[in-house]
Each structure stands twice: as structure tokens, then as C-alpha cells.
Design an enzyme around this catalytic site. Structure first.
Site, mmCIF file in Angstrom:
data_model
loop_
_atom_site.group_PDB
_atom_site.id
_atom_site.type_symbol
_atom_site.label_atom_id
_atom_site.label_comp_id
_atom_site.label_asym_id
_atom_site.label_seq_id
_atom_site.Cartn_x
_atom_site.Cartn_y
_atom_site.Cartn_z
ATOM 1 N N SER A 1 42.525 48.118 29.716
ATOM 2 C CA SER A 1 41.886 46.801 29.616
ATOM 3 C C SER A 1 41.918 46.338 28.175
ATOM 4 O O SER A 1 41.341 46.995 27.296
ATOM 5 C CB SER A 1 40.432 46.876 30.089
ATOM 6 O OG SER A 1 39.743 45.721 29.626
ATOM 7 N N HIS B 1 45.550 45.106 32.042
ATOM 8 C CA HIS B 1 44.389 44.561 32.751
ATOM 9 C C HIS B 1 43.658 43.569 31.846
ATOM 10 O O HIS B 1 43.276 43.902 30.719
ATOM 11 C CB HIS B 1 43.471 45.723 33.136
ATOM 12 C CG HIS B 1 42.239 45.344 33.896
ATOM 13 N ND1 HIS B 1 42.232 45.150 35.261
ATOM 14 C CD2 HIS B 1 40.955 45.143 33.502
ATOM 15 C CE1 HIS B 1 41.001 44.854 35.668
ATOM 16 N NE2 HIS B 1 40.204 44.833 34.615
ATOM 17 N N ASP C 1 40.455 40.991 31.450
ATOM 18 C CA ASP C 1 39.099 40.720 31.943
ATOM 19 C C ASP C 1 38.657 39.316 31.571
ATOM 20 O O ASP C 1 38.443 39.017 30.399
ATOM 21 C CB ASP C 1 38.130 41.741 31.343
ATOM 22 C CG ASP C 1 38.280 43.102 31.990
ATOM 23 O OD1 ASP C 1 38.190 43.171 33.227
ATOM 24 O OD2 ASP C 1 38.503 44.086 31.264
ATOM 25 N N MET D 1 35.828 36.490 31.768
ATOM 26 C CA MET D 1 34.374 36.373 31.947
ATOM 27 C C MET D 1 33.905 34.980 31.563
ATOM 28 O O MET D 1 34.438 34.384 30.623
ATOM 29 C CB MET D 1 33.667 37.410 31.071
ATOM 30 C CG MET D 1 34.165 38.833 31.294
ATOM 31 S SD MET D 1 33.210 39.998 30.327
ATOM 32 C CE MET D 1 34.098 41.520 30.687
ATOM 33 N N HIS E 1 41.462 40.033 36.153
ATOM 34 C CA HIS E 1 40.186 40.304 36.828
ATOM 35 C C HIS E 1 39.228 39.162 36.508
ATOM 36 O O HIS E 1 38.709 39.080 35.393
ATOM 37 C CB HIS E 1 39.675 41.667 36.314
ATOM 38 C CG HIS E 1 38.337 42.073 36.817
ATOM 39 N ND1 HIS E 1 37.625 43.124 36.244
ATOM 40 C CD2 HIS E 1 37.573 41.616 37.837
ATOM 41 C CE1 HIS E 1 36.488 43.281 36.900
ATOM 42 N NE2 HIS E 1 36.419 42.380 37.857
ATOM 43 N N MET F 1 35.938 37.443 36.521
ATOM 44 C CA MET F 1 34.486 37.601 36.681
ATOM 45 C C MET F 1 33.872 36.235 36.409
ATOM 46 O O MET F 1 33.218 36.011 35.389
ATOM 47 C CB MET F 1 33.980 38.676 35.706
ATOM 48 C CG MET F 1 34.412 40.085 36.121
ATOM 49 S SD MET F 1 34.278 41.299 34.792
ATOM 50 C CE MET F 1 35.888 41.076 34.017
ATOM 51 N N MET G 1 34.182 48.264 41.125
ATOM 52 C CA MET G 1 33.551 48.299 39.801
ATOM 53 C C MET G 1 32.680 49.549 39.722
ATOM 54 O O MET G 1 31.765 49.726 40.529
ATOM 55 C CB MET G 1 32.672 47.065 39.568
ATOM 56 C CG MET G 1 33.407 45.762 39.288
ATOM 57 S SD MET G 1 34.562 45.786 37.896
ATOM 58 C CE MET G 1 33.530 46.336 36.538
ATOM 59 N N GLY H 1 32.713 46.438 28.098
ATOM 60 C CA GLY H 1 33.385 47.732 28.049
ATOM 61 C C GLY H 1 32.416 48.790 27.546
ATOM 62 O O GLY H 1 31.312 48.485 27.084
ATOM 63 N N ASP I 1 37.350 50.465 37.957
ATOM 64 C CA ASP I 1 37.203 49.803 36.651
ATOM 65 C C ASP I 1 35.806 50.063 36.100
ATOM 66 O O ASP I 1 34.814 49.632 36.683
ATOM 67 C CB ASP I 1 37.435 48.291 36.861
ATOM 68 C CG ASP I 1 37.432 47.489 35.573
ATOM 69 O OD1 ASP I 1 37.301 48.081 34.481
ATOM 70 O OD2 ASP I 1 37.565 46.249 35.674
ATOM 71 N N GLY I 2 35.753 50.784 34.979
ATOM 72 C CA GLY I 2 34.486 51.009 34.294
ATOM 73 C C GLY I 2 34.186 52.489 34.088
ATOM 74 O O GLY I 2 34.063 53.237 35.050
ATOM 75 N N GLY I 3 34.139 52.893 32.818
ATOM 76 C CA GLY I 3 33.766 54.270 32.512
ATOM 77 C C GLY I 3 34.799 55.300 32.906
ATOM 78 O O GLY I 3 34.459 56.467 33.123
ATOM 79 N N GLY J 1 39.338 50.960 29.326
ATOM 80 C CA GLY J 1 39.265 50.157 28.109
ATOM 81 C C GLY J 1 38.980 51.035 26.914
ATOM 82 O O GLY J 1 39.890 51.431 26.175
ATOM 83 N N SER J 2 37.710 51.378 26.732
ATOM 84 C CA SER J 2 37.334 52.138 25.542
ATOM 85 C C SER J 2 38.038 53.492 25.480
ATOM 86 O O SER J 2 38.420 53.937 24.401
ATOM 87 C CB SER J 2 35.819 52.284 25.465
ATOM 88 O OG SER J 2 35.297 52.700 26.700
HETATM 89 C C1 DX5 Z 1 34.010 45.359 32.579
HETATM 90 C C2 DX5 Z 1 35.494 45.184 32.686
HETATM 91 C C3 DX5 Z 1 36.278 46.417 32.428
HETATM 92 C C4 DX5 Z 1 36.042 47.041 31.081
HETATM 93 C C5 DX5 Z 1 36.215 48.524 31.219
HETATM 94 O O1 DX5 Z 1 33.378 44.208 33.016
HETATM 95 O O2 DX5 Z 1 35.851 44.719 33.978
HETATM 96 O O3 DX5 Z 1 37.660 46.214 32.667
HETATM 97 O O4 DX5 Z 1 36.885 46.563 30.085
HETATM 98 O O5 DX5 Z 1 35.879 49.127 30.029
HETATM 99 P P1 DX5 Z 1 35.598 50.672 29.892
HETATM 100 O O6 DX5 Z 1 36.830 51.397 30.348
HETATM 101 O O7 DX5 Z 1 35.330 50.834 28.442
HETATM 102 O O8 DX5 Z 1 34.407 50.997 30.758
HETATM 103 ZN ZN ZN Z 2 38.076 44.635 34.548
#
Ligand code: DX5
Ligand code: ZN
Length: 230
Positions: free
Chosen positions: A12, A37, A39, A41, A70, A72, A141, A148, A177-179, A199-200
Site C-alpha cells: 500500500s 494498492h 488507498d 479516503m 481501494h 473508502m 479489512m 496504516g 488489508d491491515g496489519g 503498508g508499514s
Molecule cells: C487502511 C488501508 C490499508 C493500510 C494498511 O485503511 O486500507 O491499505 O495502508 O497499512 P498497514 O499494512 O500498515 O496496516
Molecule cells: Zn487498503
């Protein structure tokens, strides 16, 4: 793109250097990313703001793999065409973003893009039961969307397994997606997720000057996931 359930890693770019997206995208692709990916928002559906269609169009010029976007955002329907025209190859909308996810998915497919549906952590898998045949992907999710770097929510694993059962032999990806990191990747892969967003875990500690850091992270996540499905 042929359908298969091989593990794909989708970094991401929410965790990339916002002043250097072109080189960041080139770096993750050179280091083994399967998808990019993005994001989106809106500061309304989620408490954060990111990329409009012109930004996505600018990213697209640098992507040589596959770009999934994605969304949101709510409402989502008025923006589908603009993101498709910007070059999104897969557009994902949230089932919670409005009362008409069925119509939204039809509208995404009408643009020629692939369609995905996303579920927040509090939404049950049955919410997408009647739209699976309009989908190329279901996004689970595993954190609350918006930021992130949050902690993985363990109940996502059971939800992925349920969706995997519901999908059966249909050519529908399960994205998570997430963590996601080398510790959580095997859990979600074993449950049936095949597209892993990170992401991170990919970007932390690296930069376009030290892209091998991205490469090591992508490989570690992929190897951990693949070992769980072998
Ligand atoms: C959160 C996003 C994710 C985010 C994931 O709303 O949809 O794509 O970037 O980040 P990590 O991998 O750091 O949880
Ligand atoms: Zn995402």
C-alpha cells in the site's frame, strides 16, 4: 490477468514517501511487488483524506504490474467512472458505504474495471453473499480503515475462512488489508486469503535509496504466507 490463487503481495503506497510516488512505485515493483494498492479516503467514510482521480492517474503512469484502488468513500457511485478513467484496473467499494452495493458493483464492471467488495471488521461475511457473482475480489479489512500501521484484528482469520467456503470454486480473490506482516501473513493465507496488502511492513525502514529493505520485507511476507499454504 489469468485467475489463480497464488499468493500476491500488494504494497500500500499509503506508507510511501508522498513527495516521491513515481520512484516509490518503481522501487516496490523492482523488489517483487505483484500489485500496487492505492488507498482512497474521503474524510467522511473514514477519518482521513488521500487521493483523488488526478493523483491516481499520475500513479498509473508508473505502474507496470496491476493497480487496485481501494475506495473508502461514501457515496461511491458518483466517482466510479473518474477512478476507472484514471486507470484503476480493480476498483473496490465498501459494502458499508451505501445501501446499493449491488448497483455499485454493476457500475464498476460497466466501466471495464474489475470489481471488488470490501468488508469492515464489524461486518459479517454474509453481507456479500448475494453479490459474489458480481465480484472479482472480496477485501477483508483486518483493521478499521483509515490509517496504516494499526494492529491486526484476529477475528479476520475466521471471516476469511468463511468467505473461502462461500466462494468455493468461483474465480474470486480474497484480499486482506491491515496489519499484515510475516507473523500475520501465514494465518490469513492458511485461512484462504491470496492477495496480501501490506503498508508499514513493506515501507518501514526503507526508502528509494535503500529499496532492498522493501525487497526483504516483501519476500519475508511472501515466504511466510506460502509456507502456510504449501
Ligand atoms: C487502511 C488501508 C490499508 C493500510 C494498511 O485503511 O486500507 O491499505 O495502508 O497499512 P498497514 O499494512 O500498515 O496496516
Ligand atoms: Zn487498503
Amino acid at each position: 490477468m489469468e485467475f489463480d490463487r497464488r499468493i500476491r503481495i500488494a504494497p500500500s503506497i499509503l506508507s510511501a514517501d508522498f513527495a516521491d510516488f513515481g520512484r516509490e512505485i518503481a522501487a516496490i515493483e523492482a523488489q517483487g511487488a505483484d500489485w500496487v494498492h492505492v488507498d482512497v479516503m474521503d474524510g467522511h467514510f473514514v477519518p482521513n483524506l488521500t487521493f483523488g482521480p488526478p493523483a491516481v492517474r499520475a500513479f498509473r503512469k508508473h505502474v507496470t504490474t496491476f493497480m487496485d484502488v481501494h475506495l473508502m468513500i461514501a457515496p461511491v457511485d458518483p466517482y466510479i467512472e473518474a477512478y476507472a478513467e484514471a486507470g484503476a484496473e480493480m476498483i473496490v467499494a465498501h459494502v458499508e458505504a451505501g445501501p446499493h452495493i449491488h448497483r455499485t458493483l454493476q457500475a464498476i464492471r460497466a466501466t471495464g474495471a474489475r470489481a471488488g467488495v470490501a468488508l469492515n471488521p464489524g461486518t459479517s461475511p454474509e453481507a456479500v453473499g448475494y453479490v459474489l457473482d458480481l465480484c472479482d475480489m472480496v477485501l477483508v479489512m483486518s483493521v478499521n480503515p483509515g490509517f496504516g500501521g494499526q494492529k491486526f484484528i484476529p477475528s479476520s482469520v475466521e471471516k476469511i475462512a468463511r468467505l473461502r467456503e462461500m466462494i468455493g470454486e468461483r474465480p474470486i480473490h480474497i484480499q486482506v488489508d491491515g496489519g499484515i506482516d510475516p507473523v500475520t501473513a501465514p494465518l490469513v493465507a492458511a485461512a484462504g486469503a491470496d492477495v496480501l496488502v501490506a503498508g508499514s511492513a513493506v515501507f518501514k525502514g526503507g526508502s528509494v535509496a535503500t529499496p532492498e529493505v522493501y525487497g526483504r520485507a516483501i519476500r519475508a511476507i511472501r515466504e511466510a504466507a506460502e509456507a502456510a499454504v504449501r
